[in-house]
Write a protein that holds these residues in place. Structure first.
Motif, short mmCIF file in Angstrom:
data_model
loop_
_atom_site.label_atom_id
_atom_site.label_comp_id
_atom_site.label_asym_id
_atom_site.label_seq_id
_atom_site.Cartn_x
_atom_site.Cartn_y
_atom_site.Cartn_z
N MET A 1 -4.64 8.61 -7.88
CA MET A 1 -3.33 9.09 -8.25
C MET A 1 -3.26 9.24 -9.76
O MET A 1 -3.92 8.51 -10.49
CB MET A 1 -2.26 8.15 -7.72
N VAL A 2 -2.44 10.16 -10.19
CA VAL A 2 -2.32 10.50 -11.60
C VAL A 2 -0.85 10.42 -12.01
O VAL A 2 0.04 10.79 -11.25
CB VAL A 2 -2.84 11.94 -11.85
N ASN A 52 10.83 10.72 -21.26
CA ASN A 52 10.78 9.38 -20.67
C ASN A 52 10.65 9.37 -19.15
O ASN A 52 10.64 8.31 -18.54
CB ASN A 52 12.04 8.60 -21.04
N SER A 53 10.55 10.52 -18.54
CA SER A 53 10.44 10.61 -17.08
C SER A 53 8.99 10.91 -16.72
O SER A 53 8.36 11.80 -17.31
CB SER A 53 11.35 11.71 -16.54
N TYR A 54 8.48 10.17 -15.74
CA TYR A 54 7.10 10.32 -15.32
C TYR A 54 7.04 10.49 -13.80
O TYR A 54 7.86 9.94 -13.08
CB TYR A 54 6.28 9.08 -15.71
N VAL A 55 6.06 11.26 -13.36
CA VAL A 55 5.82 11.42 -11.93
C VAL A 55 4.42 10.93 -11.61
O VAL A 55 3.51 11.01 -12.43
CB VAL A 55 6.01 12.88 -11.45
N ILE A 56 4.29 10.39 -10.41
CA ILE A 56 3.00 9.96 -9.88
C ILE A 56 2.60 11.02 -8.86
O ILE A 56 3.37 11.31 -7.94
CB ILE A 56 3.10 8.58 -9.22
N THR A 57 1.42 11.59 -9.05
CA THR A 57 0.97 12.64 -8.15
C THR A 57 -0.26 12.19 -7.36
O THR A 57 -1.05 11.39 -7.84
CB THR A 57 0.63 13.94 -8.92
N ASP A 58 -0.37 12.73 -6.18
CA ASP A 58 -1.51 12.48 -5.31
C ASP A 58 -1.93 13.84 -4.74
O ASP A 58 -1.16 14.43 -3.97
CB ASP A 58 -1.11 11.52 -4.20
N ASP A 59 -3.08 14.31 -5.11
CA ASP A 59 -3.53 15.63 -4.67
C ASP A 59 -2.49 16.72 -4.98
O ASP A 59 -2.15 17.53 -4.14
CB ASP A 59 -3.86 15.63 -3.17
N LYS A 60 -1.95 16.64 -6.18
CA LYS A 60 -0.99 17.61 -6.72
C LYS A 60 0.41 17.50 -6.13
O LYS A 60 1.31 18.24 -6.51
CB LYS A 60 -1.52 19.03 -6.59
#
Length: 162
Positions: A1-2, A52-60
């Motif tokens: 995850m990114v 300040n907002s971040y998302v966690i991605t999994d396979d885009k």
């Protein structure tokens, strides 16, 4: 995850994740922390604009979202029934939520935040047993009570190291 910074094109997906999270909170015995439309679109847009907002991605696919802010949080200035573990510069994790498709998102968020600063604070509602468990399981200490911007009480946590 990114993990990456959220952009305005992510806004609709982020809103859907928060909608899912509100439903899960109600089902898990926490109907009061995030009312009908919290966090509002304006707050999320402000987080994105401020970087300040971040998302966690999994396979885009975006599977999680959180805000991480380094600097003083006004609601943390006054703490009751306890004290902060460490003073000085800190980061705050706010509005952590997932879409239910992946587990372990809090740990991924925490590792990201820990790589940026060694003093992290968070807070949660007394009814949010899930978040309390995650914080305590990951070494956060209960420090006392703070009040959110709307005046509602929150349990304050901190994890700090040298």
């Amino acid at each position: 995850m990114v993990i990456r910074k959220a952009v305005f094109d992510d806004l609709e997906v982020i809103l859907n994740i928060y909608e899912y999270a509100r439903k899960r909170m109600r089902l898990s015995g926490n109907p009061n922390q995030w009312k009908q439309n919290y966090p509002p679109k304006e707050t999320i847009a402000g987080d994105i604009a401020a970087g300040n907002s971040y998302v966690i991605t999994d396979d885009k696919e975006i599977v999680g979202v959180f805000a991480f802010i380094i600097g003083e949080d006004e609601t943390y200035r006054c703490i009751e029934q306890g004290e902060w573990v460490k003073q000085g510069s800190y980061g705050t994790i706010h509005r952590m939520a997932g879409n239910g498709k992946r587990t372990g998102l809090f740990r991924i968020c925490e590792q990201f935040c820990e790589s940026r600063i060694s003093n992290i604070r968070a807070d949660t509602h007394a009814d949010n047993a899930v978040m309390q468990h995650l914080l305590e399981e990951n070494g956060y200490q209960k420090c006392g009570r703070i009040y959110a911007a709307d005046g509602s009480p929150r349990i304050a946590y901190q994890k700090a190291w040298s």
